[in-house]
Design an enzyme around this catalytic site. Structure first.
Site, PDB file in Angstrom:
ATOM      1  N   CYS A   1      34.478  26.884  38.123  1.00 15.55           N
ATOM      2  CA  CYS A   1      35.479  26.827  39.194  1.00 15.55           C
ATOM      3  C   CYS A   1      36.792  26.300  38.632  1.00 15.55           C
ATOM      4  CB  CYS A   1      35.029  25.937  40.342  1.00 15.55           C
ATOM      5  SG  CYS A   1      36.295  25.834  41.623  1.00 15.55           S
TER       6      CYS A   1
ATOM      7  N   ILE B   1      33.018  37.718  36.646  1.00 14.95           N
ATOM      8  CA  ILE B   1      33.645  36.476  36.230  1.00 14.95           C
ATOM      9  C   ILE B   1      33.984  35.631  37.451  1.00 14.95           C
ATOM     10  CG2 ILE B   1      34.725  37.264  34.080  1.00 14.95           C
ATOM     11  CD1 ILE B   1      37.158  38.113  35.661  1.00 14.95           C
TER      12      ILE B   1
END
Lengths: 265, 324
Positions: B137, B199
């Site tokens: 993240c 991704i």
């Protein structure tokens, strides 16, 4: 929501669902044209800009850089008008705005109120929920309907928006819980009376969830359609983050206005 | 009229069967059981819950998402009710999803590898079919530091901590902003990961020129949507080359059935869907399925699996075709 046909072979994809345009993408600043004081904690901001295609019941996200962004239903679209209650740090910051200051807007978003094919709709607003009712009333009057408005508040001080409705020629029934203005009691009481007397064929409601649930009950009992606007805190406002979920519904894209068909259990 | 052949859209992720290749990406629609069920009913082949940490988290203040033209940028900030509550939500969701044949998967994230393992143990009580590690993240940098996905050693440290406690297929979600994503994929697979999700969003920023401020409260955010697709295709292509045969959930800017075909051809086994829910509404899954089906019929494919990795074939040079 708009329907898409399957992708035609060897062709480009259907155009995106999302509108593009000056307000469809990033937040845009609009100057505050005028600030109207509704009561001690509610103000209406008239902005220098229009959302000509916006419909009553839709909302915009308003942003102040350095503060926050939050949803507000449109009190009007031409010019963009928002009624804001000071309930937290961000809305208190908004209340410090004066004519000439800027407020950033993106939208409009969400499902609007859609005119029911009836002659005598009842429009019900609780507290600052009354904000979009004049905009809605104007739309219904334009298609030849004769709306009646019901505006409720805890006290006389909490009753707002009556003059805007009256200026359109809409009869307004006012209620206060403490009896300081209009009928004493909850706003649902005169609504129930109108329905029982056959003087209402559809319900539109904006206000606290308790009031909306009571209106839903009335609509079921009297077998009339109801369109209720469920207030929620929005995160993204575009159906991604899931923050506005209410009973399995994404209120930012599937609401805030939800229709209850007559006879729905 | 040619006979309509029954198409097989199902894919297999480490023994977990998905009725179609479209996976609701993490963070979209949160973890509400009703919303996950809604995504499944609207055609998702699998759904991913929002990342969970050990403790509840509020996430960033609004604005958290903006459509900047060629894509979205978001910094929602991983709001979640904590792993324990997430596990309860996921268990409820699983009960709703079972009749639909749609497997739920779960994400885990938190500061240290040990905390990842702790969160993994907690959420695995909900018996998700797949566990996905979000080590990439881009929007919680201030609190958690550089994402583990930024280096082989970082990524491997989390996989090594979680592998011993993970009783289901373990996927690792990788970041695009690394010099060699294939090498990271190879290392996490060597460390015990069963599959790769690629991704995550790409770090970026959008500035409001009127105020001179970044639009997102977090200032920076992660790019998604159409702008991300070529990056995602390249990353998935590189990963498929580095770890042939390892299942990949290819995610990033997939908005149409044709996009999905590209992603499968790049080497993905399944296709993550996120921002498409913005561009095409909640019906995105249905549209993607119809468009994928139309492509397969038009080109004579009968199984989705036939598309996988086609872009890796050597070029067919016209002069190699023998002359008549």
């Amino acid at each position: 929501m708009k329907e898409f046909a399957p992708l035609p072979l060897q062709a480009e994809c259907q155009p995106a669902l999302r509108p593009t345009g000056p307000f469809g993408l990033v937040p845009r600043p609009l100057r505050v044209r005028e600030v109207q004081r509704e009561n001690a904690r509610i103000r209406t901001f008239v902005l220098d800009g229009e959302l000509p295609h916006a419909q009553p019941g839709q909302f915009v996200m308003a942003w102040l850089p350095g503060h926050e962004e939050a949803p507000f239903s449109l009190a009007y679209h031409r010019p963009v008008t928002l009624t804001v209650a000071a309930v937290g740090p961000f809305t208190r910051a908004m209340h410090r705005l004066e004519a000439g200051d800027r407020l950033w807007i993106r939208g409009p978003y969400g499902q609007p109120f859609r005119p029911e094919p009836v002659g005598r709709p009842l429009l019900v607003g609780g507290g600052y929920g009354v904000a979009p009712l004049a905009f809605l009333a104007e739309t219904l009057l334009a298609v030849g309907q004769q709306p009646v408005a019901f505006v409720g508040g805890r006290t006389a001080e909490d009753v707002i928006g009556v003059k805007r409705l009256q200026a359109l020629g809409v009869p307004v029934v006012v209620t206060t819980e403490d009896g300081s203005l209009g009928e004493a009691g909850l706003v649902t009481k005169p609504v129930a009376r109108f329905l029982a007397e056959g003087r209402g064929e559809a319900l539109y409601g904006v206000g606290p969830h308790g009031m909306l649930r009571a209106l839903a009950e009335l609509a079921r009992a009297h077998r009339v359609p109801a369109q209720l606007s469920w207030e929620a805190y929005m995160g993204c406002a575009v159906g991604l983050c899931g923050m506005c979920e209410h009973e399995g519904v994404l209120l930012c894209v599937e609401g805030p206005v939800r229709r209850l068909a007559p006879g729905t259990p | 009229m040619p006979e309509e052949v029954e198409l097989d859209l199902s894919v297999d992720l480490c023994g977990v069967r998905l009725p179609n290749p479209f996976v609701l990406a993490s963070g979209i629609l949160g973890t509400s059981e009703t919303l996950l069920e809604k995504a499944a009913r609207l055609g998702a082949g699998a759904v991913t819950a929002k990342s969970a940490g050990a403790q509840p988290r509020r996430g960033h203040a609004n604005p958290i998402v903006v459509d900047w033209g060629a894509g979205l940028i978001n910094a929602v900030g991983l709001p979640n009710p904590g792993a324990r509550r997430e596990a309860e939500l996921l268990a409820a969701a699983k009960a709703h999803l079972a009749p639909l044949g749609v497997p739920p998967k779960m994400l885990a994230m938190r500061g240290t590898p040990d905390e990842f393992a702790e969160v993994a143990r907690t959420v695995l009580r909900a018996e998700p079919d797949i566990l996905e590690l979000n080590i990439s993240c881009p929007n919680v940098h201030d609190e958690y530091g550089e994402p583990f996905a930024a280096s082989c050693a970082g990524a491997v440290s989390v996989v090594e901590a979680v592998r011993p406690v993970c009783t289901v297929p373990l996927f690792v979600k990788l970041a695009p902003n690394v010099p060699n994503i294939g090498r990271i994929a190879a290392d996490v697979v060597a460390a015990g990961a069963d599959g790769i999700t690629a991704i995550n969003t790409m770090p970026g920023m959008v500035i409001d020129v009127e105020s001179g401020q970044p639009v997102l409260t977090n200032r920076s955010g992660g790019l998604s949507g159409p702008a991300l697709k070529p990056i995602a295709l390249y990353c998935v292509y590189e990963i498929a080359r580095a770890v042939p045969g390892v299942p990949i959930i290819g995610t990033g800017g997939i908005t149409t059935g044709r996009d999905a075909v590209e992603m499968l051809m790049a080497g993905a086994t399944a296709v993550g869907v996120g921002s498409a829910v913005y561009y095409r509404g909640l019906e995105a899954f249905q549209h993607l399925q119809e468009e994928l089906t139309a492509f397969m019929r038009a080109h004579g494919y009968t199984r989705v699996r036939q598309l996988r990795g086609l872009a890796h074939r050597p070029v067919q040079k016209p002069q190699e075709v023998p002359e008549q």
